[in-house]
Design an enzyme around this catalytic site. Structure first.
Site, mmCIF file in Angstrom:
data_model
loop_
_atom_site.group_PDB
_atom_site.id
_atom_site.type_symbol
_atom_site.label_atom_id
_atom_site.label_comp_id
_atom_site.label_asym_id
_atom_site.label_seq_id
_atom_site.Cartn_x
_atom_site.Cartn_y
_atom_site.Cartn_z
ATOM 1 C CE LYS A 1 -4.234 -1.805 2.020
ATOM 2 N NZ LYS A 1 -5.310 -1.611 2.975
ATOM 3 C CG ASP B 1 -8.158 0.767 3.004
ATOM 4 O OD1 ASP B 1 -8.936 -0.055 2.491
ATOM 5 O OD2 ASP B 1 -6.916 0.652 2.947
ATOM 6 N N GLY C 1 -16.553 -5.624 11.443
ATOM 7 C CA GLY C 1 -15.530 -5.242 10.466
ATOM 8 C C GLY C 1 -15.841 -5.472 8.995
#
Ligand code: ATR
Length: 284
Positions: free
Chosen positions: A69, A105, A247
């Site tokens: 990332k 994200d 989650g």
């Protein structure tokens, strides 16, 4: 007409466990788009040449996962303001021979809180556990949404201190601070939201015990771990009659936002969630 096949994929190492192909392939099929989403296992030494070839490879979009990332940043043509703030990219769009980096994200996490819990960050007090990449994404999204105060607690306190300092400069309007895990109770007392941004709670990696009973009764406890869905943290919060947020939503909505960046079409979120749940059931 260009007859080259359109492809999408996720690059990572390891990548075999990824659930993303299931949700994206289901979405491409539903919208009758000709994309195919694949898992791409790369060595770090292959990253530069892979991204170089990407500009004319038939790929239209990528997701990026551990450990790439941050490592992809130097090889991109353009980086979105949010990805710059976070210092990491989880989504790439290939457009007109250029590769553009985004980070969905944090925004995906926040969208999941909004959609699933009707929860808004503006003026809220939040305690975050963890100071890694996931924490950075979530922190940026919460600051952009004008959270009032965020306390970061981490096992290695140096890391949370550094992260709080770094984000203080980027977001002067949010009160950012770090605290030691031992004193986390003091900040939990006034928190509207507690988030576990670490992998603690997954099989073989336990979280330290946390004084959740200090949280106000109306507080929300959120975990980014989705395997198991009902983590020990969420179970403990339930026993205390606190509200919980699981989650899977972050995975789902970061994917939905990536899908919209790639295709310009609204992601079929309910279908994507069903695909994730089906795959999760099969793997547990
Ligand atoms: P990611 O990109 O997934 O956030 P990372 O950058 O490696 O991963 O960061 C992992 C974070 O989870 C760190 O904050 C780590 O704490 P340390 O910095 O003290 O190592 C935290 N973490 C992982 N497992 C944990 C556990 N069992 N208990 C508490 N913190 C944990």
């Amino acid at each position: 007409m260009n007859s080259m096949k359109i492809n999408y994929g996720i690059i990572g190492n390891p990548v075999a466990h990824s659930l993303s192909p299931d949700m994206h392939n289901a979405a491409f099929k539903r919208l009758k788009l000709s994309g195919k989403y694949k898992k791409i296992h790369l060595q770090e030494s292959q990253l530069k040449s892979f991204l170089k070839k990407l500009r004319c490879s038939g790929y239209q979009g990528l997701n990026i996962t551990v450990p790439f990332k941050e490592k992809v940043l130097p090889f991109l043509d353009k980086i979105s303001p949010e990805a710059k703030l976070i210092g990491a990219v989880n989504t790439i769009l290939v457009k007109n021979g250029k590769i553009i980096g985004y980070n969905t994200d944090g925004a995906g996490y926040l969208l999941s809180l909004q959609k699933e819990k009707k929860w808004q960050a503006k003026n809220k007090k939040i305690v975050i556990l963890g100071a890694g990449g996931a924490a950075r994404g979530i922190l940026a999204a919460l600051c952009l949404a004008q959270a009032k105060q965020i306390t970061i607690a981490n096992r290695r306190e140096m890391k949370s201190q550094k992260l709080a300092q770094d984000f203080k400069r980027k977001f002067p309007k949010t009160k950012l601070q770090s605290c030691s895990l031992l004193n986390i109770g003091n900040d939990l007392k006034n928190a509207d939201l507690f988030i576990n941004t670490t992998s603690g709670g997954m099989k073989g990696n336990e979280l330290p015990s946390l004084p959740l009973e200090k949280l106000p009764r109306k507080a929300l406890v959120s975990d980014i771990v989705y395997k198991p869905r009902k983590t020990a943290l969420l179970q403990n919060a339930r026993k205390l009659k606190l509200k919980t947020h699981e989650g899977l939503g972050m995975l789902l909505y970061q994917g939905a936002l990536a899908f919209e960046i790639w295709t310009g079409k609204k992601a079929p979120v309910a279908l994507m969630k069903r695909a994730l749940l089906k795959k999760l059931k099969g793997t547990s």
